[in-house]
Design a protein around this motif. Structure first.
Motif, short mmCIF file in Angstrom:
data_model
loop_
_atom_site.label_atom_id
_atom_site.label_comp_id
_atom_site.label_asym_id
_atom_site.label_seq_id
_atom_site.Cartn_x
_atom_site.Cartn_y
_atom_site.Cartn_z
N GLN A 89 50.98 47.45 46.05
CA GLN A 89 51.46 46.43 45.12
C GLN A 89 52.39 45.45 45.85
N ARG A 124 50.06 52.12 46.16
CA ARG A 124 49.00 51.39 45.48
C ARG A 124 48.88 49.95 45.97
N ASN A 160 48.44 56.78 34.33
CA ASN A 160 47.49 55.87 34.97
C ASN A 160 46.09 56.48 35.01
#
Length: 232
Positions: free
Chosen positions: A41, A39, A145
């Protein structure tokens, strides 16, 4: 097989146990780090692996000292673990950053803290807790999520600035349009020029992801005396 079972039930720290626990820590920390890396991050694969390995190694050391050195028979293996729990917060804070009026990285900071807990569990030999904990963490980061995005669409905080050519502004029309697009106003600031021929309204708004910006701009431009619209 008895020897495999003994590996996972043995409490005495020896080189084989150290290797087994560090290897498991690397795998579990890597699973969580992989999800964060996918993702994009700020704290990804290597960061989570290193945190998990570090927590595991500290927990192993905590257990090893009192069982090996006679002068430390009354040592508390939980003392170092307690310091890890509190100290890891400083590293997690580094993953949180402010982007305008939005805050990013809270979930990644939480995974940094929880992956340290996984490492401590592995280091203490609580394998079932570490494995189940990792499974639940991945469930929260992946499945939940998707649920969160479906039932609780994210909103982004933006600064909406409107410039008017006079001090006569139609605030009622403005807020009707914002309400129509489900835009929530968090704060309002209004400024008049010295000669009161110009007015600037600055709003911090919660903007739903589904907002059609072209239609919004078109309707806002229809308000009398408006000269400029900025959203950033």
């Amino acid at each position: 097989m008895p020897w495999i079972e003994s590996l996972f039930t043995q409490t005495y720290i020896d080189p084989i146990q150290i290797f087994l626990r560090l290897l498991l820590s690397l795998i579990l920390g890597g699973c969580i780090g992989w999800e964060r890396e996918s993702r994009r991050q700020p704290a990804g694969l290597r960061t989570h692996i290193l945190i998990c390995l570090g927590a595991t190694l500290l927990m192993i050391t905590s257990i090893y000292i009192p069982q090996t050195f006679k002068n430390f028979q009354n040592g508390d293996p939980g003392r170092i673990a307690a310091q890890v729990v509190s100290g890891i917060g400083f590293l997690g804070a580094g993953a949180i950053f402010r982007l305008g009026v939005n805050v990013k990285g809270l979930t990644t900071a939480a995974t940094i803290w929880v992956v340290a807990a996984v490492g401590l569990s592995v280091g203490a030999g609580v394998y079932a807790g570490a494995l189940l904990g990792t499974m639940f963490i991945l469930f929260v980061l992946t499945t939940l999520n998707k649920v969160e995005k479906k039932y609780f669409p994210a909103s982004h905080y933006k600064v909406l600035q409107l410039n008017f050519g006079s001090n006569k502004i139609e605030t009622e029309s403005l807020f009707i349009i914002l309400e129509k697009y489900e835009i929530k106003v968090v704060s309002t600031n209004m400024q008049h020029s010295k000669d009161k021929k110009k007015t600037r309204i600055k709003l911090i708004v919660s903007l739903p992801q589904k907002t059609e910006l072209k239609r919004l701009y078109k309707e806002l431009n229809g308000i009398d005396n408006i000269t400029q619209i900025r959203l950033g």
